[in-house]
Each structure stands twice: as structure tokens, then as C-alpha cells.
Design an enzyme around this catalytic site. Structure first.
Site, mmCIF file in Angstrom:
data_model
loop_
_atom_site.group_PDB
_atom_site.id
_atom_site.type_symbol
_atom_site.label_atom_id
_atom_site.label_comp_id
_atom_site.label_asym_id
_atom_site.label_seq_id
_atom_site.Cartn_x
_atom_site.Cartn_y
_atom_site.Cartn_z
ATOM 1 N N GLU A 208 0.765 -1.057 0.109
ATOM 2 C CA GLU A 208 0.081 -0.055 0.106
ATOM 3 C C GLU A 208 0.799 1.197 0.082
ATOM 4 O O GLU A 208 0.999 1.911 -0.947
ATOM 5 C CB GLU A 208 -0.905 -0.120 1.339
ATOM 6 C CG GLU A 208 -1.799 1.227 1.199
ATOM 7 C CD GLU A 208 -2.744 1.188 2.651
ATOM 8 O OE1 GLU A 208 -2.479 0.396 3.439
ATOM 9 O OE2 GLU A 208 -3.656 2.055 2.497
ATOM 10 N N ASP A 286 -12.426 0.270 1.045
ATOM 11 C CA ASP A 286 -11.341 0.222 2.255
ATOM 12 C C ASP A 286 -11.879 0.740 3.274
ATOM 13 O O ASP A 286 -12.476 0.101 4.384
ATOM 14 C CB ASP A 286 -10.127 1.010 1.751
ATOM 15 C CG ASP A 286 -8.794 0.765 2.473
ATOM 16 O OD1 ASP A 286 -8.805 -0.374 3.275
ATOM 17 O OD2 ASP A 286 -7.902 1.392 2.595
HETATM 18 N N1 ADE Z 1 -6.941 -0.156 8.473
HETATM 19 C C1 ADE Z 1 -7.974 0.372 8.001
HETATM 20 N N2 ADE Z 1 -7.432 0.799 6.605
HETATM 21 C C2 ADE Z 1 -6.186 0.687 6.681
HETATM 22 C C3 ADE Z 1 -5.551 0.616 5.326
HETATM 23 N N3 ADE Z 1 -6.071 1.300 4.349
HETATM 24 N N4 ADE Z 1 -4.263 0.276 5.503
HETATM 25 C C4 ADE Z 1 -3.759 -0.628 6.570
HETATM 26 N N5 ADE Z 1 -4.714 -0.663 7.549
HETATM 27 C C5 ADE Z 1 -6.048 -0.116 7.591
HETATM 28 ZN ZN ZN Z 2 -7.423 -1.740 4.102
#
Ligand code: ADE
Ligand code: ZN
Length: 346
Positions: A208, A286
Site C-alpha cells: 500500500e 477500504d
Molecule cells: N486499517 C484500516 N484501513 C487501513 C488501510 N488502508 N491500511 C492499513 N490498515 C488499515
Molecule cells: Zn485496508
């Protein structure tokens, strides 16, 4: 698979909204709207450091993942009773139904709650009851994936697993989320090995904000079946080949990536590049209450910004069901519904 003729750009948003889809990456605590945060705070007598719903919403200006997580964990502090967890999940499931989500796999973060003295049973029973009711009352199939918080220790993850085992029939898998950089997947290799022995499905957030190396170790050391996000993979051609060859699904979250500054603009998002490289990418919301939209908003805004077309929409809808943790019969029936929807739109 059916052949998809071009569809006029002005008809695409309606098709994106109407197409049957699965959502595979949604943190249920991230669906807590400011209005519900305030209502639950009042119901439970919890003091909030914001004067109003508007003041809270104004704080949603994030610069990176951590700046979001700080507010997200604070928002979850209003959840105390089983009914609170039910109400939160139910509100999301109504939105999912409206977006033609036929199946959803919802992440939950038990450590955020057990650390405040809320029991595992309170969390899981509330969420699971909402999943059961969604099936019978909304026609939405819903299941749960327990996420370990990667900024906490391996020992705490093992404790959480122990607490969750009496509820093992109420969730289908485990994941890994929270602050990525500095907390590589290998920190949890032994926990994931145990979860694998126990028969849980395995997923992890990787790539990410973190490097492609975290995607490799999520695959090779944690042995996950899907990668959550994974958008940094385009930086590593060998990794792209691996993901394409093994058809490892990526649960991509475009509006999240925009709001957390992973991409400078939606038009620069690499969803199209991932699909065109043959990866099994999917679109997900998300934390929809924080990032400005539920699943259909993610589809329509991303398509408008990047110029993706009907063929990509068809592929994404199919990928979502291909990547879901469901039995072959359910998958076949939903894929047939996708085909019927696109055949009728042609
Ligand atoms: N918890 C909630 N959203 C998240 C994200 N985008 N990345 C990591 N942990 C998370
Ligand atoms: Zn997430």
C-alpha cells in the site's frame, strides 16, 4: 467469459452501478459515518474530542496512512456493546445492497476493541449477527475476516487468535492491517502458519505504502491467497510476472489511495496498468466513511478519471467473484449474473 462490445461513455456509470459485484476489502470500523460516531458516543456516554459532526468531518484531511489511522482508531472508541457492532455492520450492509454488492468479506480489527476492555464475544457476535441478517433480509452474502494489527507484537497477535478461537465458525479468514512501513509481513510468519493449520483463509495488506518486498514476503512467507492493495507492485517487473502467472488477486482501493496520497490524483492511479498486465485486480472501498465513497463511488470516480471502459468493468466484476472465498456453486451463479448483466447492456 463473453465478448463485450464498446459501450457509450455516458452509459458506463449506470452499468458500473448496476453490475453485480463482490467487495473483498472493507474495514467495518472504516464504515463508521460521523453521524453514527456521534449517535453511539451519546448512547454510550463516550466523550469525543470534536464538537460536532462537521468538526469531525473536517479532520478527515489525511497526508498518509498513519494520519488516517490515528483518527480511525479514535472513531472506533465509541463501540462498546454488541448492538453497536451490529448497528455499524448493518449500516454498511444496507449501503452494500444499494451498490449491488452480492457478496462482501468484511475486515474487523478486534485488538482495537479488546484493548479498551470490550470482549471478543461482544465484537464477533454483533458483527456476525448482522452478517446472518444480511443474508436473510437483504439477500447480501457477508462474511468476516479477522485482521491482526501489525504495529502490535507477534505475541499479541497470538493472544488475539486464542481469544477468537471459540468463535472460529463466525469468521472465514485472517488478515494483516494497520501501519505498514517498518512492520513487514515476516513479523507474523508464525501466526499465519498457525492460522493456515487451523484452516483459515489468509490475506494481508502489502504494497500500500510499503515496498514490493513486502508483497513478496506476504506471498512466500505468510502464504496469503490475496494481497490487499498491492499497488506498489508495478515498481517490480518480476513481482508483476509472479502476480499475473499465479493469478493472485489484488484488492485495490482507489479512493483510499487518493485520500492517503499514495497517488497524487485519481487519473494517475495504476488500476488500468494492473489489469492490462493481466493481474486479477478488484475494486474496493477500504474505509468508505473516511475516504469519500462506498463501492460504486470507487468505480464511477475511477473510471471517469482514468478512462477505463466496459471491458475493464466486466473484468473487475468477474475478478471480484473469482477472488472471493466462496464455494464453486455460489461463484458460478454470480459469474452467470455478471455475464447476463453485460449481455443485456450490450
Ligand atoms: N486499517 C484500516 N484501513 C487501513 C488501510 N488502508 N491500511 C492499513 N490498515 C488499515
Ligand atoms: Zn485496508
Amino acid at each position: 467469459m463473453i465478448a463485450i462490445p464498446p459501450i457509450a461513455a455516458d452509459r458506463l456509470p449506470a452499468l458500473l452501478r448496476a453490475m453485480p459485484k463482490a467487495e473483498l476489502h472493507m474495514h467495518i470500523e472504516g464504515s463508521l459515518e460521523p453521524e453514527l460516531i456521534f449517535a453511539l458516543a451519546q448512547r454510550n456516554g463516550v466523550a469525543l474530542p470534536y464538537a460536532s459532526v462537521d468538526a469531525l468531518r473536517q479532520a478527515y484531511a489525511f497526508t498518509n496512512l498513519q494520519s488516517f489511522l490515528d483518527i480511525y482508531y479514535a472513531g472506533a472508541s465509541v463501540l462498546l456493546k454488541e448492538q453497536d457492532f451490529y448497528d455499524m455492520a448493518w449500516a454498511y450492509l444496507l449501503r452494500a445492497q444499494a451498490d449491488h454488492v452480492l457478496h462482501t468479506e468484511m475486515f474487523f480489527d478486534p485488538q482495537t476493541h479488546t484493548a479498551r476492555g470490550v470482549s471478543m464475544a461482544t465484537v464477533v457476535n454483533g458483527l456476525h449477527r448482522a452478517c446472518m441478517d444480511a443474508r436473510t433480509q437483504l439477500g447480501v452474502s457477508a462474511s468476516l475476516i479477522l485482521c491482526f494489527l501489525r504495529h502490535l507484537s507477534e505475541e499479541e497477535a497470538f493472544e488475539t487468535l486464542e481469544q477468537a478461537l471459540p468463535h472460529r465458525d463466525q469468521f472465514i479468514g485472517v488478515g494483516l492491517d494497520s501501519s505498514e512501513v517498518g512492520h513487514p509481513p515476516e513479523k507474523f510468519a508464525r501466526v499465519f502458519a498457525r492460522c493456515r493449520e487451523l484452516g483459515f483463509h489468509l490475506v494481508a495488506h502489502a504494497g500500500e505504502e510499503g515496498p514490493p518486498a513486502y508483497v513478496w514476503t506476504a506471498l512466500d512467507l505468510l502464504k496469503v491467497e490475496r494481497i490487499d492493495h498491492g499497488v506498489q507492485s508495478t515498481r517490480d517487473p518480476a513481482l508483476m510476472r509472479r502476480l499475473a502467472q499465479d493469478r493472485i488477486p489484488l484488492t485495490v482501493c482507489p479512493l483510499s489511495n487518493l485520500k492517503l496520497c499514495v497517488f497524487p490524483s485519481l487519473s494517475e492511479h495504476n488500476l488500468g496498468a494492473l489489469l492490462d498486465a493481466g493481474l486479477a485486480a478488484t475494486v474496493n472501498s477500504d474505509d468508505p466513511a473516511y475516504f469519500g465513497g462506498y463501492l460504486n463511488e470507487n468505480f464511477t470516480q475511477t473510471f471517469a478519471a482514468t478512462g477505463l471502459g466496459a471491458q475493464h468493468a466486466y473484468q473487475l466484476a468477474r475478478n471480484s467473484f473469482e477472488a472471493a472465498f466462496v464455494d464453486a456453486g455460489a461463484r458460478r451463479a454470480w459469474l452467470d449474473q455478471v455475464d447476463a448483466c453485460f449481455a443485456a447492456a450490450a
